[in-house]
Design an enzyme around this catalytic site. Sequence first.
Site, PDB file in Angstrom:
ATOM      1  N   PHE A 806       0.944  -1.186   0.020  1.00 52.38           N
ATOM      2  CA  PHE A 806      -0.032   0.072  -0.027  1.00 52.38           C
ATOM      3  C   PHE A 806       0.834   1.329  -0.020  1.00 52.38           C
ATOM      4  O   PHE A 806       1.730   1.266   0.676  1.00 52.38           O
ATOM      5  CB  PHE A 806      -0.969  -0.035   1.130  1.00 52.38           C
ATOM      6  CG  PHE A 806      -1.583   1.203   1.599  1.00 52.38           C
ATOM      7  CD1 PHE A 806      -2.509   1.812   0.753  1.00 52.38           C
ATOM      8  CD2 PHE A 806      -1.245   1.968   2.682  1.00 52.38           C
ATOM      9  CE1 PHE A 806      -3.169   2.891   0.740  1.00 52.38           C
ATOM     10  CE2 PHE A 806      -2.061   3.148   3.054  1.00 52.38           C
ATOM     11  CZ  PHE A 806      -2.838   3.741   2.079  1.00 52.38           C
ATOM     12  N   HIS A 807       0.324   2.244  -0.783  1.00 53.29           N
ATOM     13  CA  HIS A 807       1.230   3.470  -0.844  1.00 53.29           C
ATOM     14  C   HIS A 807       0.054   4.680  -0.494  1.00 53.29           C
ATOM     15  O   HIS A 807      -0.774   4.786  -1.382  1.00 53.29           O
ATOM     16  CB  HIS A 807       1.616   3.789  -2.158  1.00 53.29           C
ATOM     17  CG  HIS A 807       2.626   5.004  -2.040  1.00 53.29           C
ATOM     18  ND1 HIS A 807       2.379   6.297  -1.772  1.00 53.29           N
ATOM     19  CD2 HIS A 807       3.950   5.117  -2.809  1.00 53.29           C
ATOM     20  CE1 HIS A 807       3.259   6.976  -2.060  1.00 53.29           C
ATOM     21  NE2 HIS A 807       4.117   6.681  -2.480  1.00 53.29           N
ATOM     22  N   SER A 808       0.387   5.316   0.455  1.00 53.68           N
ATOM     23  CA  SER A 808      -0.707   6.443   1.083  1.00 53.68           C
ATOM     24  C   SER A 808      -0.639   7.517   0.272  1.00 53.68           C
ATOM     25  O   SER A 808       0.267   7.691  -0.430  1.00 53.68           O
ATOM     26  CB  SER A 808      -0.799   6.551   2.517  1.00 53.68           C
ATOM     27  OG  SER A 808      -1.512   7.434   3.153  1.00 53.68           O
TER      28      SER A 808
END
Length: 954
Positions: A806-808
């Site tokens: 995941f990349h915020s």
Amino acid sequence: MAPKFKDGDVVLSFSGKWVSWAHTIAAYSAFLSAFVVGVSLHYHKIVENEYYGYPQEWFPSVSATIGDRYPERSFFMVFIAITSGPRFVLVGLWYLLSARPGRTLPKFVAGMGIFRTLTCGGWTYVTSTDDHQWHDIFMISYLVATLPWTLGCLALSPNNAKAVQYRKYLAGAFFGTLVPLVYFFIQHKVHKIAGAYTIYAFFEWALILFDVAFDAVTALDFDSFELIVKDVKGTSKGKSTMVADAVLEKEKDKPAVQLFGQPFSWSEAFDAVADVYNGFVFWSMLTSLGLLVWYFPLWYMGISGYEVLVMSTISPSLLAIKPFRSLVVRNLRVCHLLGLVGLLAYLAKSPTNRLFAVGFGVWMSSLSWAATWYSEGYQPGRLESKISAWAIGLIMSSIVKFAWRTSNPIWPITHAENGGMNEVGLVLAIFAVLRSTRNPPNLSSNDLALQGRKQGSSFLAALGIGGVLFAMHSLLSDSSTMILWVWEGFPVRGPISAPHGAVTIAAMGTGLVIGLFYEDWARSWTFYGIGSVGAAFLTLKSHWSGYLGALTLTVYLMAVSVPLVASAARKSPAVTFGFGFLVYNVMVLFHVWVVAYAFVPGGPLVREHTDWIMITTMLLVGCGVFTSISSTPVAQRKRFNAYLNTRKQRSYYLYILGFLQLFAVSIAYLRFPTYDYTPYHAEDKVVTAGIWTIHFGLDNDMWSSEYRMRDVIKELELDVIGLLESDNQRIIMGNRDVTQFLAEDLGMYVDYGPGPNKHTWGCALLSKFPIINSTHHLLPSPVGELAPAIHATLDVYGEMVDVFVFHSGQEEDPEDRRLQADYLSKLMGSSSRPSILLSYLVTKPLEGNYNTYVSDVSGMHDIDPTDWDRWCEYILYKGLTRIGYARVSRSTITDTEIQLGKFLLGPEAQDEEVRNRRIEEDNIAPGERFPALFRGEGVRGHRYHVFDEPRYFG
């Protein structure tokens, strides 16, 4: 000694057909003896493969029968050695039978026959156990050479109806068998279906039977020979006609027959090779320009000013100045040579200098190609040759990237240490320019004014050039781009980059052939409609249906490029190519804006609108089609008559295209996934997982970084790694995919993540463990950039484990990050399986959104709650026993460190204090420790930092 007579009589003579029979009997004996011995002695062993054994698999493959065990392997080798004698004689007799004065094809076919014989010896005596790579090279070479040998024998067959009929049946059976052969191989290798390999084995044996039987048909022709050596019927003297001669006479007015019925000239062939290589150089420099420009906003985190160099392509607008246009047209060699400055850029250490060198190279190359097309506009045959070279140059560029796993060895971001072949590419480019420009256009002072320049609108032609050039660059400059558009995760439900990249390349070649032979159809509105439907399917569908649309669009774009460039060449070059390249540049910026909307002015207006880009592209192409159709019938007839005298040159470009297609198929075979990957410490059942933001595969000095990434990932013994900022499948990023190189070199499964049409910066997952299922998520991002995520289920030592990558969103968008934290927390909490989160969270430990990610809702624990010096990268887990945590410095590869965690299967301690208790490394088993290589100063700038050593828990 036999007596000699002046009439040539011999003591011993026999019919040439016995050579064929000897070859057939020896060849079949080789395979059948190995089969009988193998089944008798090692049946259960030779039917077993890497996934299944008896009774799921019950029939052995050819390779397992002839190459795995003694003594069947020896039986095969002995009989193959016996076969080689009749084989060489058979090839020689076939040449004598088919040779005609002035004909090159018989020599070529004989050469292929000898080459096949030698490569057969290669894969026979160099087994896959001895040297797997060379065994595959010999085998692929043999299979590739089978195509010209088979087709050549059909074309050169004597007028023997029975033999021709058998050859057609057997050739059709051979090539028809390849389709189910490949299908069941994929079922076995990719989908691991029990019994599929047995069915594959039947088709593999059928190939052997058909291959030998095809050559056995020569017995029907060789009865005209009596050995030694006497031709009793005069067949070799040309007294009887061949099937090909009869066909040529009957069909002599058809374009294809006129094309390939011409004598072969090595000089003209070298001219065509030089032209195609020039086209390859043009596309190599053009595709590298955006990549170099991208480096600067990437490091400036915003518009840097260097983006203006994307306008290097508009140099053809200077051709509006008549004296300058005349100067360029009469000095094309000098202009093309100056364009090669772009290939010298790799010598510059400074990123800025490299960018300006490539910018100048693209400026001169664009100018040179526009002037070349313009200057040949009055000679349709020569113009077609230049267009063909340019288009095949794109295909060659795509094939080279297919071979180099989406990199290009002459790009200025490569050098010898990371796969570059810059010196070789430059030397070949110089020779190619000198060769291809040795016959400049023969122009009088009035020629350029008398080329029918008023046919259709130059403005509409420019729109068409801009549209088709953008589409070719953005979709076709890498064979995996559209495959990743339709990729939706595991299980595999559509094409994969290798081997299906070869299918995309084949579609490109097919489209170009249509454009050359059926130009009227290529520019028809019917074909335009078909291409538009393909574009819609590519944009709206996934898996195989989306890929079918991609192939349809590919064929159309390559076909329509021929009449569109030809039409533009007969108009004002400053408008058609100068303004056309400007339109192309606008489209390039448009397709960057849809994903970079959070960083550019006006970005939110086009946010996530790839559909708008596709619609605009097809409308632009339609403008070019409209003005191309508007050419007068008289002009079309003049161009057609001019083609009649220049069709011969077309054949050489088609030969090159055919060779490149065979090369692409060979690459696809070599790159076929093996799916036999093993974790680094399988005996200890340890899982080492990591997260790394790779900054799009460009290091701090603007060099391609995948080789350095591979080395450190391997040395850190990572079984699972999440990669962020990994989506490079856009013009501005070079249409690359570093995950292909990493997965193949490291032996890992790969999920590319949300495709380039999903408008993210990318996240990817590499795993030594099989990926059973994976889904892609685009998390809520009402204001800022889209936040991608992968939810994958891995088979870890027989137990299902979930991994989230995941990349915020950005720090500037707190509401986005809050919504994303809530979404991902619930997603992780929905899984009851052991889980690992590999992420970029943009939060401080124990504060804000951290407490949403690490919560009762998600059920996740922080890998080290005491590590307060974090902001971006985090590793969380649940349902596993965490035994280690480390942070490794990035060197100059990117701007972010590598974080790693080691885990064992089994539930973690429920008590937080017990769970987070640290222990010394001496209390950890050797197979569960982090590599000592990174202690102290580490290696190549990578070392354990922050804590200066790993942390262990227990």
